[in-house]
Design a protein around this motif. Structure first.
Motif, PDB file in Angstrom:
ATOM      1  N   PHE A 265      55.353  65.062  50.600  1.00  8.80           N
ATOM      2  CA  PHE A 265      56.564  65.794  50.989  1.00  8.80           C
ATOM      3  C   PHE A 265      57.381  66.131  49.748  1.00  8.80           C
ATOM      4  O   PHE A 265      57.598  65.286  48.870  1.00  8.80           O
ATOM      5  N   ASP A 266      57.845  67.387  49.680  1.00 11.92           N
ATOM      6  CA  ASP A 266      58.650  67.853  48.555  1.00 11.92           C
ATOM      7  C   ASP A 266      60.077  68.095  49.035  1.00 11.92           C
ATOM      8  O   ASP A 266      60.349  69.102  49.704  1.00 11.92           O
ATOM      9  N   PRO A 267      61.017  67.211  48.728  1.00 13.34           N
ATOM     10  CA  PRO A 267      62.401  67.385  49.211  1.00 13.34           C
ATOM     11  C   PRO A 267      63.051  68.671  48.718  1.00 13.34           C
ATOM     12  O   PRO A 267      63.913  69.234  49.394  1.00 13.34           O
ATOM     13  N   ASP A 268      62.668  69.139  47.546  1.00  9.54           N
ATOM     14  CA  ASP A 268      63.287  70.348  46.984  1.00  9.54           C
ATOM     15  C   ASP A 268      63.084  71.558  47.894  1.00  9.54           C
ATOM     16  O   ASP A 268      64.009  72.337  48.139  1.00  9.54           O
ATOM     17  N   SER A 269      61.863  71.724  48.390  1.00 13.00           N
ATOM     18  CA  SER A 269      61.561  72.876  49.251  1.00 13.00           C
ATOM     19  C   SER A 269      61.587  72.529  50.733  1.00 13.00           C
ATOM     20  O   SER A 269      61.644  73.423  51.581  1.00 13.00           O
ATOM     21  N   GLY A 270      61.528  71.216  51.057  1.00  9.78           N
ATOM     22  CA  GLY A 270      61.434  70.819  52.458  1.00  9.78           C
ATOM     23  C   GLY A 270      60.041  71.036  53.031  1.00  9.78           C
ATOM     24  O   GLY A 270      59.866  71.052  54.247  1.00  9.78           O
ATOM     25  N   LEU A 271      59.034  71.181  52.162  1.00 12.30           N
ATOM     26  CA  LEU A 271      57.657  71.434  52.596  1.00 12.30           C
ATOM     27  C   LEU A 271      56.761  70.249  52.234  1.00 12.30           C
ATOM     28  O   LEU A 271      57.108  69.420  51.379  1.00 12.30           O
TER      29      LEU A 271
ATOM     30  N   ILE B 158      52.927  73.051  53.816  1.00 17.49           N
ATOM     31  CA  ILE B 158      53.069  73.004  55.266  1.00 17.49           C
ATOM     32  C   ILE B 158      54.544  72.929  55.623  1.00 17.49           C
ATOM     33  O   ILE B 158      55.284  72.094  55.101  1.00 17.49           O
ATOM     34  N   GLY B 159      54.982  73.819  56.522  1.00 16.58           N
ATOM     35  CA  GLY B 159      56.372  73.827  56.959  1.00 16.58           C
ATOM     36  C   GLY B 159      56.710  72.599  57.785  1.00 16.58           C
ATOM     37  O   GLY B 159      55.883  72.085  58.540  1.00 16.58           O
ATOM     38  N   THR B 160      57.947  72.120  57.629  1.00 14.75           N
ATOM     39  CA  THR B 160      58.378  70.913  58.323  1.00 14.75           C
ATOM     40  C   THR B 160      59.542  71.146  59.274  1.00 14.75           C
ATOM     41  O   THR B 160      59.846  70.295  60.110  1.00 14.75           O
ATOM     42  N   GLY B 161      60.229  72.277  59.142  1.00 16.28           N
ATOM     43  CA  GLY B 161      61.391  72.523  59.975  1.00 16.28           C
ATOM     44  C   GLY B 161      62.691  72.001  59.393  1.00 16.28           C
ATOM     45  O   GLY B 161      63.735  72.049  60.049  1.00 16.28           O
ATOM     46  N   VAL B 162      62.665  71.474  58.150  1.00 12.42           N
ATOM     47  CA  VAL B 162      63.893  71.016  57.495  1.00 12.42           C
ATOM     48  C   VAL B 162      64.138  71.864  56.252  1.00 12.42           C
ATOM     49  O   VAL B 162      63.219  72.435  55.674  1.00 12.42           O
ATOM     50  N   CYS B 163      65.394  71.944  55.853  1.00  8.33           N
ATOM     51  CA  CYS B 163      65.765  72.720  54.661  1.00  8.33           C
ATOM     52  C   CYS B 163      65.494  71.921  53.398  1.00  8.33           C
ATOM     53  O   CYS B 163      65.432  70.687  53.414  1.00  8.33           O
ATOM     54  N   GLY B 164      65.347  72.656  52.289  1.00  8.09           N
ATOM     55  CA  GLY B 164      65.233  72.008  51.000  1.00  8.09           C
ATOM     56  C   GLY B 164      66.565  71.391  50.599  1.00  8.09           C
ATOM     57  O   GLY B 164      67.625  71.768  51.096  1.00  8.09           O
ATOM     58  N   ASP B 165      66.519  70.420  49.682  1.00  8.38           N
ATOM     59  CA  ASP B 165      67.747  69.707  49.307  1.00  8.38           C
ATOM     60  C   ASP B 165      68.390  70.239  48.037  1.00  8.38           C
ATOM     61  O   ASP B 165      69.308  69.621  47.491  1.00  8.38           O
ATOM     62  N   GLU B 166      67.892  71.397  47.539  1.00  5.57           N
ATOM     63  CA  GLU B 166      68.468  72.061  46.364  1.00  5.57           C
ATOM     64  C   GLU B 166      68.378  71.189  45.113  1.00  5.57           C
ATOM     65  O   GLU B 166      69.189  71.311  44.191  1.00  5.57           O
ATOM     66  N   SER B 167      67.384  70.302  45.064  1.00  6.19           N
ATOM     67  CA  SER B 167      67.260  69.402  43.919  1.00  6.19           C
ATOM     68  C   SER B 167      66.431  69.995  42.784  1.00  6.19           C
ATOM     69  O   SER B 167      66.396  69.434  41.688  1.00  6.19           O
TER      70      SER B 167
ATOM     71  N   ASP C 113      66.413  76.654  51.240  1.00  6.98           N
ATOM     72  CA  ASP C 113      67.621  75.837  51.110  1.00  6.98           C
ATOM     73  C   ASP C 113      68.594  76.075  52.256  1.00  6.98           C
ATOM     74  O   ASP C 113      69.294  75.155  52.684  1.00  6.98           O
ATOM     75  N   ASN C 114      68.658  77.312  52.761  1.00  8.46           N
ATOM     76  CA  ASN C 114      69.620  77.644  53.816  1.00  8.46           C
ATOM     77  C   ASN C 114      68.969  77.858  55.173  1.00  8.46           C
ATOM     78  O   ASN C 114      69.629  77.725  56.204  1.00  8.46           O
ATOM     79  N   SER C 115      67.715  78.222  55.180  1.00 17.51           N
ATOM     80  CA  SER C 115      66.995  78.454  56.432  1.00 17.51           C
ATOM     81  C   SER C 115      65.679  77.679  56.375  1.00 17.51           C
ATOM     82  O   SER C 115      64.875  77.902  55.468  1.00 17.51           O
ATOM     83  N   PRO C 116      65.448  76.754  57.291  1.00 16.09           N
ATOM     84  CA  PRO C 116      64.276  75.884  57.187  1.00 16.09           C
ATOM     85  C   PRO C 116      62.959  76.611  57.435  1.00 16.09           C
ATOM     86  O   PRO C 116      62.912  77.673  58.054  1.00 16.09           O
TER      87      PRO C 116
END
Length: 667
Positions: free
Chosen positions: A95-101, A113-122, A129-132
């Protein structure tokens, strides 16, 4: 019935405790063959007894076991054991928190792979970042968000046990790991290594480096577990579902889960927990170090707790919009001897400091003799389970530039090697790391103008064409066509004059219609008939303007009606220029001598046009008779008397003359 089941659970717990105390379990790092996607026809060996359990030695035998349970064999009273580590897919899942993927990669291919969560802008990726991202969808890149299939080969695992064909035997992982599990069942419930489990015992198994995606009751080791006993089981996987999703188990009921932990990422919409999504049983001596994402009902141990939680702690961030708790998002009974690190759910959440988390004295009620021990400073410094030694974890990374360990929260410093070669597509250019293939900053092409075809940075050559199809542009000397996109000129030529300018039309260019000479200014021409009014007379121009108004020049007038004893006479005057007429009342003949003494009156002529075409007003009514009429009568009588006197005098003279003439004859 429930009493029997409870007794059964107690017996299993006693059996498991004796088994565990006599046999310390450590998660093995051993790896064997990779799955080819098919199932074996039988186990490699074993008869299913406690002394001679069925042995699973390959991924093909594990899939045979799954098909056997799903086909109706619940293995009640029988024993199944892992003989070695099992690898279903040799891809890495991280899992990559930056992209949420979730990054999935082998030695050649990479996808996200898409997860349905936004990236954390890290980091550098900001596309989500704004749309999952869309959960379960594959993307070509975490930098661009472009969708695309994974070009490697992923074999999907069949969860062991279905809703009406559940596993009810004894499964001993013997400290081995099942890794590379890939399940993508967005509409399926009961998803994990095991799907549905009832009246079973599971121990000593770990699920790592996996991506498990379902709808509800989803967990790395088990989706739905009823009336069972689970111990010494842990997970470090990416688990996704809509609801009832946990890092280890999705849903437990009348089940005891003990000495277990989660270090993976858990993502869902509701009822999401680090250990279990929904607990209607008991969770004891467990901890979570993995990140949890949810919209509501999220906790480090359980998303929703309707049972009991004892001797547990959470050491990671819990992300949710509502009903979020460091231990449980919702709980009907307060957790006992359960702790969490500060910042789990907010800056001032009452959690323990880093120093307190590293001190065994902070964890009141924890058994640091036979169950817990402190981790090592260079690995995992918080309390760990003695029989699942976190300190023996070997860091593994996806590639040379991967900074986060696939099996724990350790993060190392890495530096990409991007070089100087630009890669590009129609819209952007970017550098690619020569070591891991990750994209650098993705920037839009730069051109000198909208019709410039060569990018100033990467020399990408795009197809462009001018648009000269618009109207003519012009100045006072020439005309041209202009590109509607960039403003470049073409077909520039001098004007081609048309007809000379007149009062009615300007002189224009025959090609572009530019006005070379404006229409000439109008010169008034006052010709034609005079137009008259009471004020005077004037002539009109064709444009409607009129000349100066001149005063009428009246003639001496004409008596058009002789006065009588009842009505005055009328004197009519005519303008010598415009032939307009005016009338004047005449009370006495002598007034004609001085016509200007009379007052101007309206014409007594019939309605219609005058000689010059001017409009004649209607006749006025004569003034009413009064004293003036009497005077006129007197004058008339006087005139008659004078007339008679004159006639008498003439008669006398004639008589005298006749007498003289007669006398002369007599002489």
């Amino acid at each position: 019935m429930y009493k029997k089941q409870f007794v059964y659970l107690i017996l299993m717990f006693a059996f498991a405790s004796a088994f565990v105390l006599g046999n310390a379990v450590f998660i093995s790092a051993e790896t064997v063959n990779v799955w080819d996607g098919t199932a074996a026809n039988s186990f490699s060996s074993g008869s299913g007894t406690s002394d001679d359990p069925y042995l699973i030695s390959t991924a093909r035998e594990l899939e045979f076991f799954a098909k056997s349970v799903n086909g109706g064999n619940n293995y009640s009273g029988e024993y199944v054991k892992l003989a070695c580590d099992i690898v279903l897919n040799d891809e890495s899942f991280a899992f990559d928190p930056d992209s949420g993927l979730i990054k999935v990669s082998d030695t050649v291919n990479t996808a996200w792979i898409g997860t349905g969560v936004c990236g954390d802008e890290s980091g550098r990726s900001d596309v989500f970042d704004n749309s999952p991202s869309q959960r379960g969808v594959f993307y070509k890149s975490s930098m661009t968000g472009e969708r695309g299939a994974y070009e490697g080969t992923l074999y999907e695992h069949i969860p062991i046990g279905k809703e009406f064909s559940q596993f009810s035997g004894v499964f001993d992982g013997d400290g081995h790991t099942v890794s590379g599990i890939y399940v993508s069942e967005d509409r399926k419930n009961g998803v994990g290594l095991f799907g549905y489990v009832c009246e079973a015992q599971i121990s000593g198994v770990s699920v790592n480096n996996s991506c498990i995606y379902g709808n509800s009751r989803v967990g790395a080791i088990g989706g739905s577990v009823d009336f069972s006993r689970v111990s010494l089981s842990c997970a470090d996987a990416c688990v996704l579902a809509a609801s009832d999703v946990g890092g280890v188990f999705g849903y437990i009921s009348d089940t005891i889960v003990s000495q277990s932990y989660n270090a993976g990422t858990v993502i869902g919409s509701s009822k999401v927990g680090g250990i279990v999504g929904v607990c209607v049983g008991s969770v004891r001596d467990a901890y979570n170090s993995g990140i949890v994402y949810a919209e509501a009902y999220a906790g480090g141990i359980a998303g929703q707790n309707l049972g009991d939680i004892n001797n547990c702690y959470n050491a990671s961030k819990i992300n949710a919009s509502e009903n979020v708790g460091a231990i449980a998002g919702y709980t009907s009974t307060a957790p006992n001897n359960s702790f969490y690190i500060s910042g789990s759910v907010g800056e001032s959440d009452g959690g323990m400091t880093e120093a307190q988390m590293c001190d065994s004295k902070s964890f009141s009620g924890f058994d640091f003799v036979s169950v817990w021990t402190l981790g090592t400073a260079d690995g995992y410094p918080y309390p760990i389970l003695s029989l699942l030694s976190h300190s023996e974890h070997v860091h593994t990374f996806t590639d040379e530039c991967d900074s986060k360990c696939n099996g724990c929260s350790f993060e190392r410093e890495v530096t990409h090697s991007f070089g100087n070669r630009f890669y590009n597509d129609e819209s952007a250019h970017y550098l690619v790391c020569e070591l891991c293939g990750e994209l650098g900053s993705v920037d839009a092409h730069e051109y000198d103008g909208v019709c410039d075809s060569i990018c100033n940075v990467c020399s990408y050559d795009r197809d462009v064409s001018h648009d000269f199809s618009g109207a003519w542009y012009s100045d006072d000397k020439c005309h041209w066509h202009e590109c509607s996109k960039c403003g470049e000129k073409t077909d520039e030529t001098a004007h081609s004059p048309g007809k000379e300018a007149t009062e009615d039309s300007a002189q224009t260019c025959k090609i572009c219609a530019f006005v070379i000479t404006p229409a000439l200014s109008h010169k008034h021409s006052y010709t034609g008939k005079w137009i008259s009014s009471d004020e005077g007379h004037y002539r009109e121009c064709d444009c409607g303007a009129h000349s100066e108004i001149f005063e009428h020049r009246w003639d001496s007038g004409t008596l058009t009606k002789f006065p009588d004893e009842d009505t005055p006479g009328v004197m009519t005057y005519k303008c010598d220029i415009c032939a307009r007429k005016k009338t004047q009342y005449v009370e006495d003949i002598k007034d004609i001598i001085d016509p200007d003494n009379g007052e101007d009156s309206d014409s007594i002529l019939p309605d219609g046009e005058a000689d010059d075409g001017s409009v004649i007003r209607e006749n006025n009514v004569y003034p009413e008779s009064g004293g003036k009429k009497d005077i006129s009568l007197a004058i008339s009588i006087g005139a008659l008397v004078v007339g008679f006197l004159n006639l008498a005098m003439i008669a006398v003279i004639i008589v005298i003359l006749l007498k003289k003439n007669q006398n002369g004859r007599n002489v």
